[in-house]
Design a protein around this motif. Structure first.
Motif, PDB file in Angstrom:
ATOM      1  N   UNK A  74       0.791  -1.237   0.000  1.00 27.27           N
ATOM      2  CA  UNK A  74       0.000   0.000   0.000  1.00 27.27           C
ATOM      3  C   UNK A  74       0.824   1.288   0.000  1.00 27.27           C
ATOM      4  N   UNK A  75       1.993   1.272   0.607  1.00 27.44           N
ATOM      5  CA  UNK A  75       2.800   2.491   0.718  1.00 27.44           C
ATOM      6  C   UNK A  75       4.017   2.489  -0.203  1.00 27.44           C
ATOM      7  N   UNK A  76       4.004   1.664  -1.224  1.00 25.09           N
ATOM      8  CA  UNK A  76       5.160   1.527  -2.112  1.00 25.09           C
ATOM      9  C   UNK A  76       5.171   2.667  -3.138  1.00 25.09           C
ATOM     10  N   UNK A  77       6.179   3.517  -3.045  1.00 26.97           N
ATOM     11  CA  UNK A  77       6.275   4.668  -3.940  1.00 26.97           C
ATOM     12  C   UNK A  77       6.528   4.273  -5.389  1.00 26.97           C
ATOM     13  N   UNK A  78       7.171   3.149  -5.607  1.00 32.74           N
ATOM     14  CA  UNK A  78       7.411   2.690  -6.971  1.00 32.74           C
ATOM     15  C   UNK A  78       6.094   2.236  -7.611  1.00 32.74           C
ATOM     16  N   UNK A  79       5.237   1.608  -6.839  1.00 34.09           N
ATOM     17  CA  UNK A  79       3.915   1.217  -7.342  1.00 34.09           C
ATOM     18  C   UNK A  79       3.112   2.469  -7.688  1.00 34.09           C
ATOM     19  N   UNK A  80       3.194   3.498  -6.833  1.00 31.10           N
ATOM     20  CA  UNK A  80       2.511   4.766  -7.137  1.00 31.10           C
ATOM     21  C   UNK A  80       3.024   5.339  -8.452  1.00 31.10           C
ATOM     22  N   UNK A  81       4.322   5.272  -8.622  1.00 26.35           N
ATOM     23  CA  UNK A  81       4.928   5.798  -9.860  1.00 26.35           C
ATOM     24  C   UNK A  81       4.464   5.006 -11.075  1.00 26.35           C
ATOM     25  N   UNK A  82       4.379   3.684 -10.945  1.00 23.39           N
ATOM     26  CA  UNK A  82       3.884   2.851 -12.036  1.00 23.39           C
ATOM     27  C   UNK A  82       2.446   3.224 -12.379  1.00 23.39           C
ATOM     28  N   UNK A  83       1.610   3.363 -11.352  1.00 26.37           N
ATOM     29  CA  UNK A  83       0.212   3.743 -11.587  1.00 26.37           C
ATOM     30  C   UNK A  83       0.120   5.104 -12.267  1.00 26.37           C
ATOM     31  N   UNK A  84       0.926   6.064 -11.809  1.00 30.31           N
ATOM     32  CA  UNK A  84       0.924   7.394 -12.412  1.00 30.31           C
ATOM     33  C   UNK A  84       1.385   7.353 -13.867  1.00 30.31           C
ATOM     34  N   UNK A  85       2.391   6.546 -14.142  1.00 28.22           N
ATOM     35  CA  UNK A  85       2.905   6.414 -15.507  1.00 28.22           C
ATOM     36  C   UNK A  85       1.828   5.830 -16.419  1.00 28.22           C
ATOM     37  N   UNK A  86       1.112   4.842 -15.927  1.00 26.23           N
ATOM     38  CA  UNK A  86       0.031   4.233 -16.708  1.00 26.23           C
ATOM     39  C   UNK A  86      -1.081   5.260 -16.943  1.00 26.23           C
ATOM     40  N   UNK A  87      -1.465   5.986 -15.898  1.00 26.43           N
ATOM     41  CA  UNK A  87      -2.522   6.999 -16.033  1.00 26.43           C
ATOM     42  C   UNK A  87      -2.104   8.107 -16.991  1.00 26.43           C
ATOM     43  N   UNK A  88      -0.851   8.527 -16.923  1.00 26.35           N
ATOM     44  CA  UNK A  88      -0.350   9.546 -17.854  1.00 26.35           C
ATOM     45  C   UNK A  88      -0.437   9.052 -19.297  1.00 26.35           C
ATOM     46  N   UNK A  89      -0.092   7.782 -19.504  1.00 32.32           N
ATOM     47  CA  UNK A  89      -0.163   7.239 -20.859  1.00 32.32           C
ATOM     48  C   UNK A  89      -1.606   7.151 -21.334  1.00 32.32           C
ATOM     49  N   UNK A  90      -2.508   6.805 -20.436  1.00 34.29           N
ATOM     50  CA  UNK A  90      -3.923   6.702 -20.824  1.00 34.29           C
ATOM     51  C   UNK A  90      -4.454   8.023 -21.375  1.00 34.29           C
ATOM     52  N   UNK A  91      -3.876   9.135 -20.924  1.00 35.23           N
ATOM     53  CA  UNK A  91      -4.306  10.444 -21.428  1.00 35.23           C
ATOM     54  C   UNK A  91      -3.953  10.635 -22.902  1.00 35.23           C
ATOM     55  N   UNK A  92      -2.837  10.072 -23.336  1.00 30.85           N
ATOM     56  CA  UNK A  92      -2.425  10.216 -24.740  1.00 30.85           C
ATOM     57  C   UNK A  92      -2.778   8.987 -25.584  1.00 30.85           C
ATOM     58  N   UNK A  93      -3.332   7.972 -24.929  1.00 28.61           N
ATOM     59  CA  UNK A  93      -3.640   6.735 -25.641  1.00 28.61           C
ATOM     60  C   UNK A  93      -4.544   6.940 -26.859  1.00 28.61           C
TER      61      UNK A  93
END
Length: 100
Positions: A74-93
């Motif tokens: 739950x508190x893993x910053x790398x997982x947060x970064x992965x989720x953010x990277x995926x969400x950022x890509x979804x914006x340009x998908x």
């Protein structure tokens, strides 16, 4: 009773494998997103190299994987970064899908 040395080793190995999986997923998705957004659109012979269906499936698979990783860490910053990277890509998908 105290855990033996091998129990500690097993726990450490499991934790290490989990960390590796998170970092590898982040790296792999980042490389895919970079290829999809900056790579060549056409392959050899002028055929389209990208497939909207394949890209959508990959993004969905990584989003599911990130969700599961987030549930177990739950508190893993790398997982947060992965989720953010995926969400950022979804914006340009939609733009990437139009090029595919």
């Amino acid at each position: 009773t105290q855990p033996d040395e091998f129990t500690n080793l097993d726990l450490t190995e499991k934790e290490c494998e989990g960390r590796y999986s998170v970092w590898k997923s982040l790296y792999d998705f980042t490389m895919l997103a970079q290829d999809w957004t900056m790579g060549c659109v056409l392959g050899e012979g002028g055929a389209p190299r990208l497939s909207a269906e394949v890209i959508r499936k990959e993004v969905d698979d990584y989003a599911t994987k990130a969700y599961k990783m987030g549930k177990s860490a739950k508190d893993d910053h790398v997982v947060f970064r992965l989720k953010d990277t995926i969400e950022d890509f979804k914006e340009v998908m939609p733009l990437v899908e139009d090029m595919a």
